[in-house]
Design a protein around this motif. Structure first.
Motif, mmCIF file in Angstrom:
data_model
loop_
_atom_site.group_PDB
_atom_site.id
_atom_site.type_symbol
_atom_site.label_atom_id
_atom_site.label_comp_id
_atom_site.label_asym_id
_atom_site.label_seq_id
_atom_site.Cartn_x
_atom_site.Cartn_y
_atom_site.Cartn_z
ATOM 1 N N SER A 174 -78.209 22.124 17.877
ATOM 2 C CA SER A 174 -79.165 22.278 18.971
ATOM 3 C C SER A 174 -78.511 22.707 20.273
ATOM 4 O O SER A 174 -79.178 23.237 21.159
ATOM 5 C CB SER A 174 -79.910 20.963 19.204
ATOM 6 N N LEU A 175 -77.200 22.485 20.422
ATOM 7 C CA LEU A 175 -76.522 22.836 21.661
ATOM 8 C C LEU A 175 -76.564 24.333 21.942
ATOM 9 O O LEU A 175 -76.617 24.759 23.087
ATOM 10 C CB LEU A 175 -75.055 22.386 21.608
ATOM 11 N N ILE A 176 -76.522 25.146 20.889
ATOM 12 C CA ILE A 176 -76.424 26.585 21.105
ATOM 13 C C ILE A 176 -77.710 27.338 20.789
ATOM 14 O O ILE A 176 -77.823 28.515 21.097
ATOM 15 C CB ILE A 176 -75.297 27.197 20.251
ATOM 16 N N ALA A 177 -78.664 26.661 20.170
ATOM 17 C CA ALA A 177 -79.864 27.381 19.724
ATOM 18 C C ALA A 177 -80.585 28.062 20.884
ATOM 19 O O ALA A 177 -80.918 29.244 20.832
ATOM 20 C CB ALA A 177 -80.807 26.417 19.010
ATOM 21 N N GLY A 178 -80.815 27.318 21.971
ATOM 22 C CA GLY A 178 -81.536 27.894 23.097
ATOM 23 C C GLY A 178 -80.772 29.009 23.779
ATOM 24 O O GLY A 178 -81.320 30.081 24.035
ATOM 25 N N SER A 179 -79.478 28.790 24.079
ATOM 26 C CA SER A 179 -78.703 29.811 24.781
ATOM 27 C C SER A 179 -78.509 31.042 23.921
ATOM 28 O O SER A 179 -78.540 32.175 24.418
ATOM 29 C CB SER A 179 -77.336 29.248 25.197
ATOM 30 N N ALA A 180 -78.321 30.882 22.626
ATOM 31 C CA ALA A 180 -78.152 32.029 21.736
ATOM 32 C C ALA A 180 -79.426 32.858 21.674
ATOM 33 O O ALA A 180 -79.381 34.094 21.666
ATOM 34 C CB ALA A 180 -77.752 31.560 20.339
ATOM 35 N N ALA A 181 -80.579 32.187 21.645
ATOM 36 C CA ALA A 181 -81.849 32.910 21.606
ATOM 37 C C ALA A 181 -82.068 33.705 22.890
ATOM 38 O O ALA A 181 -82.487 34.869 22.863
ATOM 39 C CB ALA A 181 -83.003 31.921 21.395
ATOM 40 N N ARG A 182 -81.764 33.089 24.035
ATOM 41 C CA ARG A 182 -81.930 33.808 25.307
ATOM 42 C C ARG A 182 -80.990 34.995 25.383
ATOM 43 O O ARG A 182 -81.366 36.074 25.853
ATOM 44 C CB ARG A 182 -81.671 32.843 26.475
ATOM 45 N N LEU A 183 -79.751 34.810 24.926
ATOM 46 C CA LEU A 183 -78.790 35.908 24.928
ATOM 47 C C LEU A 183 -79.259 37.044 24.028
ATOM 48 O O LEU A 183 -79.138 38.220 24.378
ATOM 49 C CB LEU A 183 -77.422 35.403 24.466
ATOM 50 N N ALA A 184 -79.822 36.705 22.877
ATOM 51 C CA ALA A 184 -80.298 37.730 21.942
ATOM 52 C C ALA A 184 -81.391 38.573 22.575
ATOM 53 O O ALA A 184 -81.392 39.801 22.458
ATOM 54 C CB ALA A 184 -80.812 37.069 20.661
ATOM 55 N N TRP A 185 -82.326 37.913 23.277
ATOM 56 C CA TRP A 185 -83.411 38.658 23.911
ATOM 57 C C TRP A 185 -82.896 39.555 25.019
ATOM 58 O O TRP A 185 -83.354 40.693 25.191
ATOM 59 C CB TRP A 185 -84.463 37.688 24.462
ATOM 60 N N ARG A 186 -81.932 39.069 25.811
ATOM 61 C CA ARG A 186 -81.384 39.891 26.909
ATOM 62 C C ARG A 186 -80.682 41.123 26.356
ATOM 63 O O ARG A 186 -80.854 42.235 26.859
ATOM 64 C CB ARG A 186 -80.410 39.071 27.756
ATOM 65 N N MET A 187 -79.867 40.934 25.306
ATOM 66 C CA MET A 187 -79.124 42.065 24.742
ATOM 67 C C MET A 187 -80.063 43.035 24.037
ATOM 68 O O MET A 187 -79.877 44.249 24.102
ATOM 69 C CB MET A 187 -78.049 41.554 23.776
ATOM 70 N N GLY A 206 -73.195 40.785 16.652
ATOM 71 C CA GLY A 206 -73.132 41.314 15.295
ATOM 72 C C GLY A 206 -74.510 41.588 14.720
ATOM 73 O O GLY A 206 -74.735 42.623 14.076
ATOM 74 N N GLU A 207 -75.440 40.672 14.962
ATOM 75 C CA GLU A 207 -76.807 40.874 14.487
ATOM 76 C C GLU A 207 -77.419 42.130 15.111
ATOM 77 O O GLU A 207 -78.086 42.926 14.435
ATOM 78 C CB GLU A 207 -77.667 39.655 14.833
ATOM 79 N N LEU A 208 -77.193 42.328 16.403
ATOM 80 C CA LEU A 208 -77.743 43.491 17.082
ATOM 81 C C LEU A 208 -77.094 44.786 16.602
ATOM 82 O O LEU A 208 -77.760 45.820 16.475
ATOM 83 C CB LEU A 208 -77.575 43.339 18.595
ATOM 84 N N LEU A 209 -75.797 44.751 16.323
ATOM 85 C CA LEU A 209 -75.116 45.936 15.789
ATOM 86 C C LEU A 209 -75.696 46.336 14.437
ATOM 87 O O LEU A 209 -75.870 47.525 14.144
ATOM 88 C CB LEU A 209 -73.619 45.670 15.662
ATOM 89 N N SER A 210 -75.984 45.354 13.598
ATOM 90 C CA SER A 210 -76.599 45.634 12.302
ATOM 91 C C SER A 210 -77.967 46.284 12.477
ATOM 92 O O SER A 210 -78.310 47.243 11.779
ATOM 93 C CB SER A 210 -76.729 44.342 11.482
ATOM 94 N N PHE A 225 -70.550 45.026 6.849
ATOM 95 C CA PHE A 225 -70.532 44.432 8.191
ATOM 96 C C PHE A 225 -71.424 43.199 8.236
ATOM 97 O O PHE A 225 -71.075 42.186 8.849
ATOM 98 C CB PHE A 225 -70.991 45.462 9.217
ATOM 99 N N ASP A 226 -72.585 43.268 7.569
ATOM 100 C CA ASP A 226 -73.484 42.112 7.498
ATOM 101 C C ASP A 226 -72.768 40.897 6.911
ATOM 102 O O ASP A 226 -72.978 39.763 7.352
ATOM 103 C CB ASP A 226 -74.708 42.440 6.643
ATOM 104 N N ASP A 227 -71.948 41.127 5.904
ATOM 105 C CA ASP A 227 -71.202 40.027 5.285
ATOM 106 C C ASP A 227 -70.255 39.381 6.295
ATOM 107 O O ASP A 227 -70.103 38.153 6.314
ATOM 108 C CB ASP A 227 -70.414 40.535 4.079
ATOM 109 N N SER A 228 -69.626 40.202 7.137
ATOM 110 C CA SER A 228 -68.731 39.660 8.154
ATOM 111 C C SER A 228 -69.507 38.852 9.186
ATOM 112 O O SER A 228 -69.054 37.787 9.629
ATOM 113 C CB SER A 228 -67.969 40.800 8.839
ATOM 114 N N VAL A 229 -70.678 39.342 9.567
ATOM 115 C CA VAL A 229 -71.512 38.612 10.527
ATOM 116 C C VAL A 229 -71.974 37.284 9.925
ATOM 117 O O VAL A 229 -71.983 36.249 10.602
ATOM 118 C CB VAL A 229 -72.729 39.460 10.944
#
Length: 221
Positions: free
Chosen positions: A202-215, A156-160, A180-184
């Motif tokens: 903390s469980l998702i912070a690292g994986s979410a950041a890596r996914l964001a960079w890949r996308m 959603g962040e990337l779509l925005s 759309f930003d409101d939905s995200v």
């Protein structure tokens, strides 16, 4: 999908059926699990009448809300088709048979929604459909739902960002992007509340950041 005038034989596939439970079905649609992409159009599937009735009720409740859902999902009919598939995996115990043989041909023509619509509303509509499924899955203790929610927030962040930086064929209505930003933002709050109740952010912070960079890297290419 192929050209409407293409009448060549359809390809045959040897692997016939794969059985997926609700979590695997959701994971495949969200891109969390490997394997061929799953279809979106209901024309390639069979559904029970009970599931179909639940889908109608869900579409009327989710897609008619004034704002971006009404504009994209109800008025433009982008997203409800995917909701029908996602409803098939709404419960972890549900079993979905995926037939890998070709069962339908879609013809590309200028009058189809897929061909004639701008890419951003299409992506936004399907994002909203996935958010409906993830939100419902988050109501139960399903680890797949948390992972799917994290991926959805990043998407959603990337779509925005795509809409704001003109990485689409046509200019997107700024009011639509703000909605759309409101939905995200709503999806993000729901995610962090769910993770906080379980084991902490903390469980998702690292994986979410890596996914964001890949996308992000894929979009820039």
């Amino acid at each position: 999908m192929r050209d409407i005038d293409d009448d060549s034989p359809l390809p045959a596939v040897q692997d016939v059926v794969t059985m997926l439970d609700g979590d695997a079905f959701l994971g495949r649609h969200m891109g969390l699990l490997p394997g061929p992409s799953l279809p979106v159009s209901p024309a390639v599937a069979l559904f029970s009448r009970a599931l179909f009735d639940r889908w109608i009720a869900a579409v009327e409740a989710w897609c008619t809300i004034p704002g971006i859902r009404h504009d994209i999902m109800w008025r433009r009919a982008i997203g409800p088709d995917l909701m029908l598939f996602l409803a098939a995996g709404a419960r972890p115990e549900q079993r979905v048979a995926v037939h890998r043989q070709v069962v339908a041909q879609f013809s590309a023509h200028a009058g189809s929604i897929t061909v004639s619509s701008s890419s951003w509303p299409l992506r936004a509509g399907y994002w909203l459909a996935k958010w409906w499924a993830v939100q419902a899955a988050m109501e139960r203790p399903r680890p797949t739902a948390v992972a799917a929610s994290a991926r959805l927030v990043v998407q959603g962040e990337l779509l925005s960002r795509m809409a704001r930086h003109a990485r689409t064929k046509t200019v997107v209505d700024p009011a639509l992007v703000r909605a759309f930003d409101d939905s995200v933002a709503e999806a993000r709050r729901s995610l962090f509340e769910a993770v906080g109740k379980r084991r902490g952010v903390s469980l998702i912070a690292g994986s979410a950041a890596r996914l964001a960079w890949r996308m992000a890297a894929r979009l820039i290419r």
